[in-house]
Design an enzyme around this catalytic site. Structure first.
Site, PDB file in Angstrom:
ATOM      1  N   LYS A  27     -21.480  67.471  83.817  1.00  0.00           N
ATOM      2  CA  LYS A  27     -21.769  66.621  84.035  1.00  0.00           C
ATOM      3  C   LYS A  27     -22.156  66.830  85.465  1.00  0.00           C
ATOM      4  CE  LYS A  27     -22.934  64.840  81.032  1.00  0.00           C
ATOM      5  NZ  LYS A  27     -24.424  63.517  80.227  1.00  0.00           N
ATOM      6  N   TYR A  61     -16.878  69.010  80.027  1.00  0.00           N
ATOM      7  CA  TYR A  61     -17.531  67.922  79.457  1.00  0.00           C
ATOM      8  C   TYR A  61     -17.602  67.192  81.273  1.00  0.00           C
ATOM      9  CZ  TYR A  61     -19.640  62.702  79.736  1.00  0.00           C
ATOM     10  OH  TYR A  61     -19.912  62.140  79.574  1.00  0.00           O
TER      11      TYR A  61
HETATM   12  N1  LIG Z   1     -19.906  55.608  77.631  1.00  0.00           N
HETATM   13  C1  LIG Z   1     -19.900  56.020  78.900  1.00  0.00           C
HETATM   14  O1  LIG Z   1     -18.390  55.730  79.088  1.00  0.00           O
HETATM   15  C2  LIG Z   1     -20.744  56.714  79.754  1.00  0.00           C
HETATM   16  C3  LIG Z   1     -20.150  57.214  80.472  1.00  0.00           C
HETATM   17  C4  LIG Z   1     -20.431  58.300  81.670  1.00  0.00           C
HETATM   18  C5  LIG Z   1     -21.955  59.329  81.161  1.00  0.00           C
HETATM   19  N2  LIG Z   1     -22.450  58.518  80.700  1.00  0.00           N
HETATM   20  C6  LIG Z   1     -23.396  59.702  79.257  1.00  0.00           C
HETATM   21  O2  LIG Z   1     -24.390  58.585  79.352  1.00  0.00           O
HETATM   22  C7  LIG Z   1     -25.244  59.512  78.296  1.00  0.00           C
HETATM   23  C8  LIG Z   1     -25.216  58.350  77.026  1.00  0.00           C
HETATM   24  O3  LIG Z   1     -23.892  58.491  76.408  1.00  0.00           O
HETATM   25  P1  LIG Z   1     -23.470  57.391  75.499  1.00  0.00           P
HETATM   26  O4  LIG Z   1     -22.246  56.255  75.633  1.00  0.00           O
HETATM   27  O5  LIG Z   1     -24.435  56.529  74.494  1.00  0.00           O
HETATM   28  O6  LIG Z   1     -22.567  58.548  74.014  1.00  0.00           O
HETATM   29  P2  LIG Z   1     -22.664  58.254  72.788  1.00  0.00           P
HETATM   30  O7  LIG Z   1     -22.639  56.558  72.043  1.00  0.00           O
HETATM   31  O8  LIG Z   1     -22.485  59.299  71.910  1.00  0.00           O
HETATM   32  O9  LIG Z   1     -24.437  58.624  72.391  1.00  0.00           O
HETATM   33  C9  LIG Z   1     -25.178  59.834  72.050  1.00  0.00           C
HETATM   34  C10 LIG Z   1     -26.561  59.924  72.044  1.00  0.00           C
HETATM   35  O10 LIG Z   1     -26.833  61.838  72.129  1.00  0.00           O
HETATM   36  C11 LIG Z   1     -27.021  62.353  70.402  1.00  0.00           C
HETATM   37  N3  LIG Z   1     -26.579  63.437  70.250  1.00  0.00           N
HETATM   38  C12 LIG Z   1     -25.044  63.983  70.286  1.00  0.00           C
HETATM   39  N4  LIG Z   1     -25.605  64.799  69.691  1.00  0.00           N
HETATM   40  C13 LIG Z   1     -26.643  65.261  69.638  1.00  0.00           C
HETATM   41  C14 LIG Z   1     -26.938  66.522  69.061  1.00  0.00           C
HETATM   42  N5  LIG Z   1     -26.820  67.116  69.105  1.00  0.00           N
HETATM   43  N6  LIG Z   1     -27.895  66.393  68.716  1.00  0.00           N
HETATM   44  C15 LIG Z   1     -29.339  65.163  68.894  1.00  0.00           C
HETATM   45  N7  LIG Z   1     -28.841  63.990  69.554  1.00  0.00           N
HETATM   46  C16 LIG Z   1     -27.372  64.170  69.978  1.00  0.00           C
HETATM   47  C17 LIG Z   1     -26.064  60.546  69.591  1.00  0.00           C
HETATM   48  O11 LIG Z   1     -26.996  60.957  68.037  1.00  0.00           O
HETATM   49  P3  LIG Z   1     -25.624  60.626  67.301  1.00  0.00           P
HETATM   50  O12 LIG Z   1     -25.877  58.734  66.956  1.00  0.00           O
HETATM   51  O13 LIG Z   1     -26.641  61.257  65.700  1.00  0.00           O
HETATM   52  O14 LIG Z   1     -24.670  60.311  67.580  1.00  0.00           O
HETATM   53  C18 LIG Z   1     -25.852  59.810  70.208  1.00  0.00           C
HETATM   54  O15 LIG Z   1     -27.793  59.013  70.146  1.00  0.00           O
HETATM   55  C19 LIG Z   1     -24.247  60.542  78.330  1.00  0.00           C
HETATM   56  O16 LIG Z   1     -24.977  61.232  78.409  1.00  0.00           O
HETATM   57  C20 LIG Z   1     -23.326  60.665  78.465  1.00  0.00           C
HETATM   58  O17 LIG Z   1     -23.192  61.399  79.347  1.00  0.00           O
HETATM   59  C21 LIG Z   1     -21.780  57.865  79.209  1.00  0.00           C
END
Ligand SMILES: NC(=O)c1ccc[n+]([C@@H]2O[C@H](COP(=O)([O-])OP(=O)(O)OC[C@H]3O[C@@H](n4cnc5c(N)ncnc54)[C@H](OP(=O)(O)O)[C@@H]3O)[C@@H](O)[C@H]2O)c1
Length: 257
Positions: free
Chosen positions: A157, A153
């Site tokens: 990133k 992961y």
């Molecule tokens: N949350 C954190 O603490 C955190 C920290 C640092 C960076 N980030 C970054 O922030 C961004 C958003 O993260 P989040 O926390 O909002 O994650 P999340 O709640 O898991 O949401 C991820 C989204 O991406 C979609 N997705 C995943 N795999 C996919 C695929 N194969 N095809 C199409 N859509 C897909 C998911 O769809 P489904 O709902 O259908 O699964 C969901 O809508 C990411 O880039 C992550 O790396 C997050």
């Protein structure tokens, strides 16, 4: 009023970013992995102009997402938000034979960037974990290394920042930046996350649509509306080129310059 595409807007920060953009009266196209998630996304993001559908783990489906997007004409901004997290316990191969996390987090934003008509602004979601990403860019397919979900992961990133900065350099007419949203309690972040969820989506929205001069920059890395210094290796042009070339080879898609 801007027109913005947010990938992965069926849940988490993508959904929150889409909702905030709509609140700010922008036109928003959302994206979900399949028709069912698309229907759910439309319900949870009322006011979205449309939903585009496709699983970003598949190069074929990612190409189809780009086709659906291009049917709307040129966007003002694209937020590359969709990703999978750091808890994959083994190397899962996609239909293209790539590690799932690399396919969704690295290759899909590359393919979409290359195939979607060039918008005015691009925003790539990274993470503080990019600091631990492997800057050798060796074994992107995880065929020689033993699997380590968090390392895989973190690598992706790191790639997202390299990609944002490569595009900033190659496309000087486009504002291209990366964002660290903080560790927040989404599906990916989990319930123990310690950062402020209400700050997790604001920076990408600001970079995508604000007229604030501080948001109208390129080739920068942001955390909570402020510039932050990314891992030094993200600035290395040779590494940016190496990643772009690897993505070109894996996807068969050229990044137009
Ligand atoms: N949350 C954190 O603490 C955190 C920290 C640092 C960076 N980030 C970054 O922030 C961004 C958003 O993260 P989040 O926390 O909002 O994650 P999340 O709640 O898991 O949401 C991820 C989204 O991406 C979609 N997705 C995943 N795999 C996919 C695929 N194969 N095809 C199409 N859509 C897909 C998911 O769809 P489904 O709902 O259908 O699964 C969901 O809508 C990411 O880039 C992550 O790396 C997050």
């Amino acid at each position: 009023m801007a027109r913005v595409l947010v990938t992965g807007s069926s849940d988490g920060l993508g959904k929150m970013a889409a909702q905030l953009l709509i609140e700010q009266r922008h036109r928003v196209v959302i994206h979900a992995r399949n028709e069912e998630r698309g229907e759910q996304a439309k319900e949870s993001v009322p006011g979205a102009e449309a939903v585009v559908v496709g699983d970003l783990a598949s190069i074929r489906q990612t190409r189809k997402v780009a086709e659906q997007v291009n049917a709307f004409g040129r966007f003002d901004a694209v937020i590359h938000n969709a990703a999978v997290g750091y808890r994959e316990s083994r190397r899962t191969a996609t239909e293209d034979g790539l590690p799932h996390v690399f396919a969704v987090n690295t290759l899909a934003p590359y393919v979409l960037t290359a195939l979607i008509e060039r918008p005015k602004r691009l925003v790539y979601l990274s993470s503080g974990l990019h600091q631990g990403g492997d800057s050798s860019l060796k074994d992107l397919r995880w065929e020689q290394r033993s699997w380590h979900g968090q390392q895989a992961y973190s690598d992706t990133k790191f790639h997202d920042v390299l990609l944002a900065f490569a595009v900033a350099r190659l496309w000087p007419d486009v504002l291209s930046n990366a964002v660290e949203p903080g560790w927040v309690a989404t599906k990916m972040g989990g319930p123990s996350a310690t950062d402020d969820l209400d700050q997790g989506h604001r920076t990408q929205v600001w970079l995508a649509a604000s007229e604030d001069p501080a948001a109208k920059v390129t080739g920068e890395y942001f955390y909570h509306l402020r510039r932050r210094t990314p891992k030094a290796a993200t600035r290395e042009v040779a590494l940016q080129e190496k990643l772009v070339e690897a993505c070109r080879q894996y996807s068969g898609v050229n990044l137009p310059v």
